[in-house]
Design an enzyme around this catalytic site. Sequence first.
Site, mmCIF file in Angstrom:
data_model
loop_
_atom_site.group_PDB
_atom_site.id
_atom_site.type_symbol
_atom_site.label_atom_id
_atom_site.label_comp_id
_atom_site.label_asym_id
_atom_site.label_seq_id
_atom_site.Cartn_x
_atom_site.Cartn_y
_atom_site.Cartn_z
ATOM 1 N N SER A 1 0.865 -1.031 -0.176
ATOM 2 C CA SER A 1 0.079 -0.139 0.143
ATOM 3 C C SER A 1 0.822 1.462 0.127
ATOM 4 O O SER A 1 1.691 1.386 -0.852
ATOM 5 C CB SER A 1 -1.008 0.098 1.192
ATOM 6 N N ASP B 1 -9.604 -5.074 -4.734
ATOM 7 C CA ASP B 1 -8.789 -4.152 -3.856
ATOM 8 C C ASP B 1 -9.214 -2.579 -4.131
ATOM 9 O O ASP B 1 -9.575 -2.195 -5.118
ATOM 10 C CB ASP B 1 -7.395 -4.062 -4.830
ATOM 11 N N HIS C 1 -7.696 -5.795 -0.279
ATOM 12 C CA HIS C 1 -6.402 -5.213 -0.157
ATOM 13 C C HIS C 1 -5.379 -5.886 0.510
ATOM 14 O O HIS C 1 -4.320 -5.521 0.707
ATOM 15 C CB HIS C 1 -6.499 -3.822 0.415
#
Length: 310
Positions: free
Chosen positions: A121, A261, A288
């Site tokens: 991320s 996601d 995610h």
Amino acid sequence: MPSSVESIEVITLSLPGAKGTVPFGEHHTWYRITGELHADRPALVVVHGGPGATHDSLIGLASLAEDGWPVVHYDQIGNGGSSHLPERSADFWTVQLFLDELDNLLRGLGIADDYVLFGHSWGGILSAKHAAAKPKGLRGLVLADAPASYPLWLQEMDVLRAQLPPGVDDILRRHEAAGTTDTQEYLDASMVFYNKHVCRLNCWPREYLATFMEVYNDPTVYFTMNGPTEFHVTGTLRDFSVTDCAADIEAPTLLLSGRHDEATEAVIQPYHDLVPDVRWEIFEESSHVPHLEEPEHFREVLLQFLKGLG
């Protein structure tokens, strides 16, 4: 802002599972090592998300040491076991601060000449920025669920929010406009998004909940750089992008993302288009955190990439 430490003493680590801290200017960075550094394979350095989260949700990657890959976890400054600085203003919390911290950690552990980065991320876009500087010791790069551009991320958040059940986004936007994002109603509406695009497991794993608890125990970094939620980025990162330098990444690169996601295919596509040596794996049943949602397949894909680095 602390700068990279130029004359830091190299730490000698003889036991797997060593924990400690590396000085970072007047502050410190906490780390954990699983496996043996300076063995036959480069260390896998895990750069967690947030910003303002901790290593906890990615602790499962430590199991790669069983396959001969030493793994380094660390908590970025501001959270977890690293220095907490809630009194610092927004101009302290910069992307450059975290780039300096990563460089400092690599030197402090004596692995700057031989390592692989795994960035998740925010940790992915940070790792991409690091890699674009062409560090000589970087052997490979894994960008997991990572945006290439926060302006593009915000565009995609509008798309995903529009697909939420009727009325949910209206509640979210009403609270965002009123500045009441700390209310229970906003949190409940946010969880509709999170359960669809952040973690689709019915019961969130303990290590993932631990990361969320750490963020809210000290939200200084997350609220300053990101904002109140994943989909309402109002902080200093809102204009940050690596689309201007992604083509400079020379290391072999693996892109990982989930079909559901919040880091949609559109926000990852620039990496695929710009990075010269790149491949992309999409996990069909994940959002995610495919490392938690499809752990066996995730491990298989990651190990295949690592073994291919030579």
